[in-house]
Write a protein that holds these residues in place. Structure first.
Motif, PDB file in Angstrom:
ATOM      1  N   TRP A 152      -5.041   0.439  -0.423  1.00 12.59           N
ATOM      2  CA  TRP A 152      -4.276  -0.565  -1.166  1.00 12.59           C
ATOM      3  C   TRP A 152      -3.743  -1.656  -0.246  1.00 12.59           C
ATOM      4  CZ3 TRP A 152      -4.364  -1.784  -6.101  1.00 12.59           C
ATOM      5  CH2 TRP A 152      -4.984  -0.875  -6.955  1.00 12.59           C
ATOM      6  N   ARG A 194      -8.007   2.100 -11.180  1.00 12.03           N
ATOM      7  CA  ARG A 194      -7.874   2.591  -9.801  1.00 12.03           C
ATOM      8  C   ARG A 194      -6.514   3.254  -9.601  1.00 12.03           C
ATOM      9  NH1 ARG A 194     -10.420  -2.631  -6.703  1.00 12.03           N
ATOM     10  NH2 ARG A 194     -12.563  -1.878  -6.668  1.00 12.03           N
ATOM     11  N   LEU A 195      -5.480   2.623 -10.107  1.00 10.39           N
ATOM     12  CA  LEU A 195      -4.140   3.189  -9.978  1.00 10.39           C
ATOM     13  C   LEU A 195      -4.030   4.527 -10.705  1.00 10.39           C
ATOM     14  CD1 LEU A 195      -2.069  -0.078 -10.342  1.00 10.39           C
ATOM     15  CD2 LEU A 195      -2.230   1.359  -8.285  1.00 10.39           C
ATOM     16  N   THR A 249      -8.047  -2.642 -11.787  1.00  9.44           N
ATOM     17  CA  THR A 249      -6.880  -2.260 -10.979  1.00  9.44           C
ATOM     18  C   THR A 249      -6.128  -1.110 -11.629  1.00  9.44           C
ATOM     19  OG1 THR A 249      -6.692  -4.486 -10.076  1.00  9.44           O
ATOM     20  CG2 THR A 249      -4.712  -3.104  -9.998  1.00  9.44           C
ATOM     21  N   THR A 283      -4.822   6.388   0.500  1.00 14.76           N
ATOM     22  CA  THR A 283      -4.450   5.502  -0.599  1.00 14.76           C
ATOM     23  C   THR A 283      -3.684   4.295  -0.079  1.00 14.76           C
ATOM     24  OG1 THR A 283      -4.407   7.310  -2.191  1.00 14.76           O
ATOM     25  CG2 THR A 283      -3.095   5.366  -2.727  1.00 14.76           C
ATOM     26  N   ARG A 289      -6.575  -3.996  -0.158  1.00 12.89           N
ATOM     27  CA  ARG A 289      -6.675  -4.725  -1.426  1.00 12.89           C
ATOM     28  C   ARG A 289      -5.625  -5.831  -1.516  1.00 12.89           C
ATOM     29  NH1 ARG A 289      -7.869   0.693  -3.649  1.00 12.89           N
ATOM     30  NH2 ARG A 289     -10.083   0.635  -4.142  1.00 12.89           N
ATOM     31  N   VAL A 297       1.334  -4.277 -10.734  1.00 11.07           N
ATOM     32  CA  VAL A 297       0.202  -4.418  -9.811  1.00 11.07           C
ATOM     33  C   VAL A 297      -1.030  -4.917 -10.580  1.00 11.07           C
ATOM     34  CG1 VAL A 297      -1.376  -3.188  -8.252  1.00 11.07           C
ATOM     35  CG2 VAL A 297       1.085  -2.743  -8.160  1.00 11.07           C
ATOM     36  N   GLY A 356       0.818  -1.213   0.000  1.00 13.69           N
ATOM     37  CA  GLY A 356       0.000   0.000   0.000  1.00 13.69           C
ATOM     38  C   GLY A 356       0.846   1.255   0.000  1.00 13.69           C
ATOM     39  N   VAL A 378       2.501   1.910  -3.446  1.00 12.00           N
ATOM     40  CA  VAL A 378       1.649   2.553  -4.447  1.00 12.00           C
ATOM     41  C   VAL A 378       1.847   4.059  -4.382  1.00 12.00           C
ATOM     42  CG1 VAL A 378      -0.741   3.043  -5.130  1.00 12.00           C
ATOM     43  CG2 VAL A 378      -0.071   0.707  -4.541  1.00 12.00           C
TER      44      VAL A 378
END
Length: 167
Positions: A81, A53-54, A50, A77, A84, A33, A14, A17
């Motif tokens: 993540w 989202r990124l 994904t 964020t 996730r 990812v 996380g 990211v």
């Protein structure tokens, strides 16, 4: 339930990211990812979601109006993540989990290197990293600082004023 090491890896993922956004490694990190969540091409829909989202994360972080907002968006964020990555790792059979774990570790390390190469530094909670000059001045008996804890202003006790000379 995930082991402590996998939970820690998810947390590092996380944070990675956030760390990778805006670096030279972002494009390959993003694709990596996407590949993890798309299970190497087995689930193209998950990979596409994904990547979208990124992309939204990158836009939100890059367009934060100020450092406070950027810090808030970054923390949200990283937390999202982390969850996730935890869900991904927890939902995989053992043999797939080991492969995803290895790839996620590689992505985390790539993000760390990219952040360091980009001059990325980290300051702890309530900390700040400043590149270049930072000048702070106080005039007229005031106090100035980049960040202050509890500050009390007022006359400091000083020497007593002598009375009239006796003599």
């Amino acid at each position: 339930m995930l082991s402590e090491s996998l939970t820690a890896l998810a947390a590092m993922g996380g944070s990675a990211v956030v760390q990778a956004v805006g670096t030279d490694a972002w494009a390959s990190f993003r694709v990596g990812v996407g590949r993890l969540f798309g299970r190497g091409g087995a689930d193209e829909q998950a990979a596409r979601v994904t990547l979208e989202r990124l992309d939204r994360v990158a836009v939100a972080l890059e367009n934060a109006p100020d450092a406070t907002d950027a810090e808030r968006v970054g923390a949200e964020t990283a937390s999202a993540w982390r969850t996730r990555f935890e869900d991904l790792l927890d939902g995989l059979p053992e043999h797939e989990r080991r492969a995803v774990e290895t790839e996620l570790r590689e992505l985390v390390e790539a993000a760390r290197r990219a952040g360091a190469a980009a001059g990325g530094h980290s300051a702890g909670h309530h900390g700040a990293v400043v590149r270049g000059d930072l000048n702070i001045t106080a005039e007229g008996g005031s106090a100035a600082a980049f960040g202050m804890g509890d500050v009390h202003l007022g006359a400091a006790p000083g020497p007593s004023v002598p009375g009239p000379l006796e003599g």
